[in-house]
Design a protein around this motif. Sequence first.
Motif, PDB file in Angstrom:
ATOM      1  N   SER A   1       0.817  -1.210   0.000  1.00  0.00           N
ATOM      2  CA  SER A   1       0.000   0.000   0.000  1.00  0.00           C
ATOM      3  C   SER A   1       0.854   1.266   0.000  1.00  0.00           C
ATOM      4  N   ALA A   2       2.159   1.049  -0.112  1.00  0.00           N
ATOM      5  CA  ALA A   2       3.051   2.222  -0.076  1.00  0.00           C
ATOM      6  C   ALA A   2       2.693   3.206  -1.183  1.00  0.00           C
ATOM      7  N   TRP A   3       2.415   2.660  -2.372  1.00  0.00           N
ATOM      8  CA  TRP A   3       2.102   3.567  -3.487  1.00  0.00           C
ATOM      9  C   TRP A   3       0.803   4.329  -3.233  1.00  0.00           C
TER      10      TRP A   3
ATOM     11  N   HIS B   1      -0.171   5.324  -0.348  1.00  0.00           N
ATOM     12  CA  HIS B   1       0.189   6.430   0.538  1.00  0.00           C
ATOM     13  C   HIS B   1       0.795   7.589  -0.246  1.00  0.00           C
ATOM     14  N   LYS B   2       1.657   7.218  -1.188  1.00  0.00           N
ATOM     15  CA  LYS B   2       2.295   8.260  -1.997  1.00  0.00           C
ATOM     16  C   LYS B   2       1.233   9.038  -2.774  1.00  0.00           C
ATOM     17  N   LEU B   3       0.293   8.301  -3.343  1.00  0.00           N
ATOM     18  CA  LEU B   3      -0.759   8.950  -4.122  1.00  0.00           C
ATOM     19  C   LEU B   3      -1.586   9.871  -3.220  1.00  0.00           C
ATOM     20  N   GLU B   4      -1.854   9.360  -2.021  1.00  0.00           N
ATOM     21  CA  GLU B   4      -2.643  10.154  -1.072  1.00  0.00           C
ATOM     22  C   GLU B   4      -1.936  11.485  -0.757  1.00  0.00           C
ATOM     23  N   ALA B   5      -0.600  11.377  -0.555  1.00  0.00           N
ATOM     24  CA  ALA B   5       0.183  12.582  -0.263  1.00  0.00           C
ATOM     25  C   ALA B   5       0.144  13.537  -1.439  1.00  0.00           C
ATOM     26  N   LEU B   6       0.232  12.947  -2.622  1.00  0.00           N
ATOM     27  CA  LEU B   6       0.212  13.768  -3.834  1.00  0.00           C
ATOM     28  C   LEU B   6      -1.133  14.488  -3.974  1.00  0.00           C
TER      29      LEU B   6
ATOM     30  N   LYS C   1      -3.095  15.272  -1.567  1.00  0.00           N
ATOM     31  CA  LYS C   1      -3.139  16.293  -0.528  1.00  0.00           C
ATOM     32  C   LYS C   1      -2.467  17.568  -1.034  1.00  0.00           C
TER      33      LYS C   1
END
Lengths: 217, 302
Positions: free
Chosen positions: B158-160, B162-167, B169
């Motif tokens: 699920s790391a990606w 998280h990255k997408l979520e940060a992006l 945001k």
Amino acid sequence: MIRFNQVYKRYPGGYEALKNVSFEIAAGEMVFLTGHSGAGKSTLLNLIAAIERPNSGSVVVNGQNIAKLRSGALPYLRRNLGLIFQDHKLLFDRSVFDNVVLPLQICGFDHRESAKRVRAALDKVGLLQREKTNPIALSGGEQQRVCIARAIVNRPSILLADEPTGNLDADYANDIMGIFKSFHQVGVTLLIASHDEGILQKFGGRLLVLKHGELQS
Amino acid sequence: MKIWLIQHVRVLLFTLRRLFATPLSSLLNILVIGIALSLPMGLYVLLQNVQGLAEQVAGTPQISVFLSLDSDKEDVTRIGKQLKQHEAVGRVEFVPRDRALEQLKQTTGLADVIGGLTQNPLPDAYVVHPNKAGAQALEALRDELQKWPELEHVQLDSAWAHKLEALLKFGRMAVLILAVLLSFALAAVTFNTIRLQILTQRDEIEVSKLIGATNAFIRRPFLYFGLLQGLLGGAAAWAIITVSLHLLNGSLASLAQLYASSFMLHPPSASDSLTLLLFSAYLGWLGAWLSVAQHLWQIEPR
């Protein structure tokens, strides 16, 4: 109806337009205010309409002291006054009818009642046929009469006129004074500022004479 | 009450007439507002779509569980059973080490290298599909599985996400900044329009004050004008976004086909559209109010 008590009006720079002016006008009176230009006639009228405020003394109109009136209450005071200006202050972007209906729109009259009153007022000043004309196409005397119609359409108890015949020739002036006379007969209180000797002699009523800001007895 | 209603209806009609009296400048004003609003709103809609896509893809997260190399057949079946019985686990898929090696050969093109190996370096593995998708639930499950002694390694894919979520945001913050800045611009546009109107109607305002108009009466048409202009600007922004999305979807369809996906951009939701309209109407009203408050007191009858 109108009472001045030791009224002073100074303008910035120290010029004293009115000095210790006291008088009273009863309901239903027709009073002329006269004096040379610069004697303070317009200032006195402006004080009654609360366009200006006195520096000291009291101006009581309809039982209300202008000097102490909140600015929010001014509109309601002015609705009881009919103001007639030397320069007419008509709006040239609309017809005679629309000029005269303005005070009724402000008070929120409905369409039919407004139209009836406007036509009655225009009939009184003899301009019923010109209601669709733009006032710019009218002569000076006719414009003054539109201004009068606008002042009376709301049926105010007091009419204030500042040099109503100022720029008019004798015939027009007589017409307009005749109109004023008819208002006087139905009980309206009138204060007319004028320096026109002929008019004063012909229609003479009570006379207030201003000289350099002071009332002559 | 009736008088009040009459006055408001009259002012509304009057304002509409004034708006149509100068169609070109009204249209330009509305376009300016519409374009200014369509930028942040359009970006917002795109972000919403990307988020929707991310949820679709990340909606099936999985946990890869690798057994130690020395575990025998019994261990493998026992763990498989344990995993299946676990309440947070939906579905379990067994990947035997031989098949994993086979797949590696096929997908990476490293057949030569792998062929040279004397023994299979890959462990047996399970792919666990949890029945709850939330990031927290996933992490809790991973942490629990990590404690099982037979398991060598537990990996949460699920790391990606998280990255997408940060992006996302980051993108939302950018949209917010853009929206705030352009809101000021919008209020300024209305402010100026109303200022010009007040100046050209100086005479009318002065005469109205002389014959007993209250400030509220004089203010009203200007406020209505600002409100109406803002509302129409918001409608223009909505139209711009909707048409743009339609055009984008046309070219997106062929792209999505190449990826065997049916991804499409969705138009703004009803509540988002309504918010847009209300917000732009409010901004117009605000600009008008500021302008009136600033300029009206300067016009006093003399």
